[in-house]
Motif scaffolding. Structure first.
Motif, PDB file in Angstrom:
ATOM      1  N   UNK A 105      13.375   1.817   1.136  1.00  0.00           N
ATOM      2  CA  UNK A 105      12.456   2.825   2.159  1.00  0.00           C
ATOM      3  C   UNK A 105      11.593   4.044   1.081  1.00  0.00           C
ATOM      4  N   UNK A 106      12.554   3.627  -0.203  1.00  0.00           N
ATOM      5  CA  UNK A 106      12.097   5.363  -0.718  1.00  0.00           C
ATOM      6  C   UNK A 106      10.583   5.140  -1.157  1.00  0.00           C
ATOM      7  N   UNK A 107      10.297   3.752  -0.775  1.00  0.00           N
ATOM      8  CA  UNK A 107       8.561   3.203  -1.385  1.00  0.00           C
ATOM      9  C   UNK A 107       7.854   4.304  -0.356  1.00  0.00           C
ATOM     10  N   UNK A 108       8.135   4.940   0.840  1.00  0.00           N
ATOM     11  CA  UNK A 108       7.285   5.559   1.646  1.00  0.00           C
ATOM     12  C   UNK A 108       6.706   6.249   0.939  1.00  0.00           C
ATOM     13  N   UNK A 109       5.385   6.635   1.133  1.00  0.00           N
ATOM     14  CA  UNK A 109       4.581   7.793   0.529  1.00  0.00           C
ATOM     15  C   UNK A 109       5.515   9.923   1.125  1.00  0.00           C
ATOM     16  N   UNK A 110       6.539   9.313   1.540  1.00  0.00           N
ATOM     17  CA  UNK A 110       7.155  10.490   3.297  1.00  0.00           C
ATOM     18  C   UNK A 110       8.414  10.251   2.855  1.00  0.00           C
ATOM     19  N   UNK A 111       9.256  11.231   2.692  1.00  0.00           N
ATOM     20  CA  UNK A 111      11.037  11.771   2.642  1.00  0.00           C
ATOM     21  C   UNK A 111      10.871  11.540   4.009  1.00  0.00           C
ATOM     22  N   UNK A 112      11.858  10.047   4.214  1.00  0.00           N
ATOM     23  CA  UNK A 112      12.186   8.759   5.764  1.00  0.00           C
ATOM     24  C   UNK A 112      13.506   9.390   5.637  1.00  0.00           C
ATOM     25  N   UNK A 113      13.994   9.645   7.093  1.00  0.00           N
ATOM     26  CA  UNK A 113      15.587   9.953   7.306  1.00  0.00           C
ATOM     27  C   UNK A 113      15.994   8.751   8.471  1.00  0.00           C
ATOM     28  N   UNK A 114      17.209   8.833   7.976  1.00  0.00           N
ATOM     29  CA  UNK A 114      18.046   7.416   9.603  1.00  0.00           C
ATOM     30  C   UNK A 114      17.476   8.213  10.504  1.00  0.00           C
ATOM     31  N   UNK A 115      17.539   9.764  10.886  1.00  0.00           N
ATOM     32  CA  UNK A 115      16.925   9.855  12.653  1.00  0.00           C
ATOM     33  C   UNK A 115      15.878  10.073  13.003  1.00  0.00           C
ATOM     34  N   UNK A 116      15.240   9.486  11.340  1.00  0.00           N
ATOM     35  CA  UNK A 116      13.809   9.333  11.285  1.00  0.00           C
ATOM     36  C   UNK A 116      13.556   7.563  11.657  1.00  0.00           C
ATOM     37  N   UNK A 117      14.102   7.048  11.149  1.00  0.00           N
ATOM     38  CA  UNK A 117      14.492   5.774  11.616  1.00  0.00           C
ATOM     39  C   UNK A 117      14.360   5.450  13.020  1.00  0.00           C
ATOM     40  N   UNK A 118      15.737   5.353  13.723  1.00  0.00           N
ATOM     41  CA  UNK A 118      16.600   5.637  14.949  1.00  0.00           C
ATOM     42  C   UNK A 118      15.056   5.983  15.614  1.00  0.00           C
ATOM     43  N   UNK A 119      14.626   6.730  15.756  1.00  0.00           N
ATOM     44  CA  UNK A 119      13.447   7.392  16.065  1.00  0.00           C
ATOM     45  C   UNK A 119      12.179   6.131  16.305  1.00  0.00           C
ATOM     46  N   UNK A 157       0.652  -1.553   0.053  1.00  0.00           N
ATOM     47  CA  UNK A 157       0.242  -0.057   0.171  1.00  0.00           C
ATOM     48  C   UNK A 157       1.453   1.825  -0.215  1.00  0.00           C
ATOM     49  N   UNK A 158       2.243   0.800   0.773  1.00  0.00           N
ATOM     50  CA  UNK A 158       2.895   2.388   0.776  1.00  0.00           C
ATOM     51  C   UNK A 158       3.746   2.945  -0.857  1.00  0.00           C
ATOM     52  N   UNK A 159       3.953   1.680  -1.431  1.00  0.00           N
ATOM     53  CA  UNK A 159       4.446   1.740  -2.946  1.00  0.00           C
ATOM     54  C   UNK A 159       3.685   1.868  -3.212  1.00  0.00           C
ATOM     55  N   UNK A 160       1.828   1.316  -3.458  1.00  0.00           N
ATOM     56  CA  UNK A 160       1.188   2.079  -4.454  1.00  0.00           C
ATOM     57  C   UNK A 160       0.579   3.071  -4.218  1.00  0.00           C
ATOM     58  N   UNK A 161       0.952   4.691  -3.227  1.00  0.00           N
ATOM     59  CA  UNK A 161       0.591   5.454  -2.661  1.00  0.00           C
ATOM     60  C   UNK A 161       1.709   6.261  -3.083  1.00  0.00           C
TER      61      UNK A 161
END
Length: 381
Positions: free
Chosen positions: A343-357, A187-191
């Motif tokens: 990770x680039x298939x998420x509908x929003x930009x994700x950073x390493x800090x986002x993932x760590x949190x 769903x994330x990839x499709x969105x």
């Protein structure tokens, strides 16, 4: 007239045939005959006597040739070359793999090297890998070497529920963990109009199959786990295996992956959790994806219910982590955000800090859910 940028098409892939039911070893000729006349059967040692007793006589009765070769335990270049040479010597024109993940991946590689049709017979349902056009190759010593991307999916996959139900329940549960992420990643990839595992845009069919996979798990997990706890086959077990091997395989390959598998891939650098099953790590990755997407609580609670019923871990402690070292998990986050991952298939930009949190928060969330289920786990240092 100016040149336009080529439009990336949408794509779907799947095995040519998927067969599911009990007692399939003796029915191997029914599938092999559609692809060849002389099969080399690459086997895990534990099931080799059963293949010799059930499959070989059935092949001979059907007027087909067949020979068995024991898999030596590692999907590596030397084993692939050894088995490819044997297949040539024996005049095989179809490759059959019978066993666990490394046996099946080796069979995929041999089939690819010889350009022969491939029939796979998984003996466990711990992931959707049997249906996917990918093999993981290791060194002779067992270290990761490379991914082998294949030009096509297996010709046929045979899921023998009587064999799968007889395996330790942990494998069945891990398959549920892997498959639980399929719909939410698709769903994330499709969105995001991202890229699926074929290098194409995700298809609506892939998304639909991913959704059906989730619906089946949601509706059948209780009955299926009851049966698996006693190593018996019921309709719920058969339906769940169809979801975890076939629907999840087609749904993830054609629908696409996202944060859950990207975080799983990053987690492979953490030595403490190397022994954890693929699906056990993927379900934690899915919890992280839920944090990243701020998924509604009702959805998270339902996935947690399914995971708990399947006996899946929800915390890093349960995966085997002894001590939380922030630098180590920041490395996990960086790897998860690699441009070469999903990770680039998420509908929003994700950073390493986002993932760590998200990792930190998902673990606290997992501790809360385990405590609420009366299965409290010790806090990490």
């Amino acid at each position: 007239m100016t040149a336009s940028t080529p439009v990336v098409p949408r794509g779907i892939a799947s095995p040519s045939k998927f067969i599911i039911g009990p007692g399939l070893l003796a029915q191997l000729p029914d599938v092999v005959k559609d692809f060849g006349t002389n099969a080399i059967i690459i086997c895990d040692p534990f099931i080799l006597p059963h293949v010799e007793r059930e499959s070989l006589p059935a092949l001979a009765k059907a007027g087909l040739k067949g020979s068995v070769e024991k898999f030596n335990g590692e999907c590596c270049d030397s084993e692939i070359k050894r088995l490819s040479a044997l297949a040539k010597e024996r005049g095989a024109n179809v490759v059959v793999g019978v066993g666990g993940g490394k046996t099946l991946d080796t069979s995929k590689a041999v089939s690819h090297a010889l350009k022969h049709p491939l029939v796979l017979y998984p003996t466990i349902a711990s992931s959707d890998a049997p249906c996917i056009a990918l093999a993981v190759v290791y060194t002779d010593e067992g270290a990761f070497s490379h991914y082998l991307h294949l030009p096509q999916n297996p010709s046929a996959v045979m899921a023998d529920t009587s064999v799968i139900a007889g395996a330790p329940a942990r494998f069945f549960s891990a398959g549920i963990g892997d498959a639980l992420a399929t719909y939410f990643e698709a769903q994330a990839c499709y969105d995001s109009d991202g890229t699926n595992l074929l290098g194409k845009k995700p298809s609506r069919t892939g998304l639909g199959m991913a959704r059906l996979c989730y619906d089946i798990l949601r509706d059948n997990v209780d009955s299926a786990m009851d049966a698996i706890s006693r190593n018996v086959v019921t309709d719920a077990v058969t339906t769940t295996v169809e979801a975890t091997i076939y629907l999840s395989g087609v749904g993830s390959e054609s629908g696409g992956l996202a944060a859950a598998h990207a975080i799983h891939d990053g987690m492979t650098v953490v030595e403490d959790i190397h022994h954890a099953q693929h699906g056990e790590k993927v379900i934690f990755g899915l919890m992280c994806q839920f944090v990243l997407a701020n998924t509604p609580r009702e959805t998270v609670d339902e996935v947690v219910r399914i995971a708990l019923r399947a006996g899946l871990p929800l915390t890093l402690q349960q995966l085997g982590l002894k001590k939380f070292v922030p630098a180590e998990w920041r490395k996990v986050a960086e790897l998860a955000c690699s441009p070469d991952d999903t990770m680039g298939n998420m509908p929003m930009k994700i950073t390493p800090d986002d993932v760590y949190n998200a990792i930190v928060t998902a673990n606290v969330m997992g501790e809360r859910h385990m405590a609420a289920a009366g299965k409290a786990v010790p806090k990490l240092d």
